[in-house]
Design a protein around this motif. Structure first.
Motif, PDB file in Angstrom:
ATOM      1  N   GLU A   1      39.477  44.692  35.995  1.00  0.00           N
ATOM      2  CA  GLU A   1      40.850  44.657  35.469  1.00  0.00           C
ATOM      3  C   GLU A   1      41.246  43.255  35.008  1.00  0.00           C
ATOM      4  O   GLU A   1      40.806  42.246  35.567  1.00  0.00           O
ATOM      5  CB  GLU A   1      41.842  45.138  36.535  1.00  0.00           C
ATOM      6  CG  GLU A   1      41.653  46.598  36.930  1.00  0.00           C
ATOM      7  CD  GLU A   1      42.676  47.054  37.955  1.00  0.00           C
ATOM      8  OE1 GLU A   1      43.881  46.832  37.731  1.00  0.00           O
ATOM      9  OE2 GLU A   1      42.267  47.617  38.987  1.00  0.00           O
ATOM     10  N   THR A   2      42.092  43.213  33.988  1.00  0.00           N
ATOM     11  CA  THR A   2      42.655  41.948  33.508  1.00  0.00           C
ATOM     12  C   THR A   2      43.868  41.604  34.368  1.00  0.00           C
ATOM     13  O   THR A   2      44.675  42.472  34.694  1.00  0.00           O
ATOM     14  CB  THR A   2      43.085  42.069  32.034  1.00  0.00           C
ATOM     15  OG1 THR A   2      41.926  42.328  31.242  1.00  0.00           O
ATOM     16  CG2 THR A   2      43.745  40.788  31.541  1.00  0.00           C
TER      17      THR A   2
ATOM     18  N   GLU B   1      47.352  39.644  34.483  1.00  0.00           N
ATOM     19  CA  GLU B   1      48.317  39.147  33.500  1.00  0.00           C
ATOM     20  C   GLU B   1      49.528  38.526  34.180  1.00  0.00           C
ATOM     21  O   GLU B   1      49.914  38.922  35.272  1.00  0.00           O
ATOM     22  CB  GLU B   1      48.805  40.291  32.605  1.00  0.00           C
ATOM     23  CG  GLU B   1      47.721  40.899  31.737  1.00  0.00           C
ATOM     24  CD  GLU B   1      48.241  42.070  30.925  1.00  0.00           C
ATOM     25  OE1 GLU B   1      49.371  42.535  31.188  1.00  0.00           O
ATOM     26  OE2 GLU B   1      47.510  42.528  30.036  1.00  0.00           O
TER      27      GLU B   1
ATOM     28  N   SER C   1      47.818  43.381  37.646  1.00  0.00           N
ATOM     29  CA  SER C   1      46.508  43.719  37.080  1.00  0.00           C
ATOM     30  C   SER C   1      46.698  44.925  36.171  1.00  0.00           C
ATOM     31  O   SER C   1      47.762  45.553  36.172  1.00  0.00           O
ATOM     32  CB  SER C   1      45.501  44.030  38.197  1.00  0.00           C
ATOM     33  OG  SER C   1      45.926  45.160  38.940  1.00  0.00           O
ATOM     34  N   THR C   2      45.683  45.269  35.400  1.00  0.00           N
ATOM     35  CA  THR C   2      45.795  46.352  34.417  1.00  0.00           C
ATOM     36  C   THR C   2      46.353  47.635  35.028  1.00  0.00           C
ATOM     37  O   THR C   2      47.238  48.268  34.450  1.00  0.00           O
ATOM     38  CB  THR C   2      44.409  46.656  33.794  1.00  0.00           C
ATOM     39  OG1 THR C   2      43.833  45.440  33.323  1.00  0.00           O
ATOM     40  CG2 THR C   2      44.536  47.622  32.631  1.00  0.00           C
TER      41      THR C   2
END
Length: 229
Positions: free
Chosen positions: A39-40, A42, A216-217
């Motif tokens: 997951e990205t 952000e 996270s995503t």
């Protein structure tokens, strides 16, 4: 909106009423990122600015010390020596006018960032309607309109990200991947927040960063304490 079981379990890791320091928030978000993919992570900042006024706009770029964890494909609009420099620096695609119909008519978008030399901006300007909405239009403030195309390409591949105020006066920026260490994510976050604070417009009044969230995503948002910045 009904949330899935995984999200509900992840949400238990944080107290919705609490404002966390960045290292605590990073630890929670990283732990909550339990999807089967990387997951990205952000950061989202609600700013005390009104982007409708030019003197309250904020836009810039910063190289994250640990990158973003994402492979960046770069397209460079340049000719002659500058085109050769771009290729040598690792740009995936380099060209000029011949790329216009490919992008405009064929919907070709197999690139993540666009760099252009100043003398190519009259050509790139013809793509404004398609590049603009995707956030791909080269911009001097972001360092993507430059004669030093080699440095621009290298910076983008090293993890250079752009931050800008959207229509709702929020800045959304990726700071890495869930597979990063907490230390790497903290370093990236600190570099980003330092850049945003440095970019504070003179016309800004009141609280500059009203709220900040890390997420996270697929995970829940963790609220940060903006007074700590």
């Amino acid at each position: 909106m009904k949330r899935g079981k995984r999200y509900q379990e992840a949400a238990k890791l944080r107290d919705k009423t609490n404002l966390y320091d960045a290292p605590e928030a990073v630890a929670i978000v990283k732990k909550a990122a339990s999807a089967k993919f990387d997951e990205t992570i952000e950061a989202h900042f609600k700013m005390g600015l009104d982007g409708r006024h030019a003197d309250q706009q904020i836009r810039g770029a910063v190289v994250l010390p640990n990158g973003t964890g994402k492979k960046v494909r770069v397209l460079v609009f340049a000719k002659g020596d500058k085109a050769e420099e771009a290729v040598a620096a690792g740009a995936e695609f380099v060209g000029a006018e011949e790329l216009i119909p490919k992008i405009q008519n064929e919907g070709w978008f197999e690139f993540d960032k666009v760099v252009a030399t100043p003398n190519m901006m009259s050509v790139v300007g013809r793509l404004g309607r398609v590049l603009g909405p995707k956030g791909l239009m080269p911009n001097p403030k972001a360092g993507t309109v430059t004669m030093d195309v080699a440095k621009a390409v290298q910076d983008l591949k090293a993890g250079k990200i752009e931050y800008r105020l959207d229509k709702t006066n929020i800045i959304h920026v990726p700071i890495g991947k869930a597979s990063f260490t907490e230390e790497q994510l903290n370093e990236n976050f600190q570099t980003l927040i330092d850049a945003i604070i440095k970019a504070k417009p003179a016309a800004a009044k009141g609280q500059y960063i009203r709220s900040a969230t890390l997420t996270s995503t697929m995970g829940p948002g963790v609220k940060l304490n903006p007074a700590r910045f």
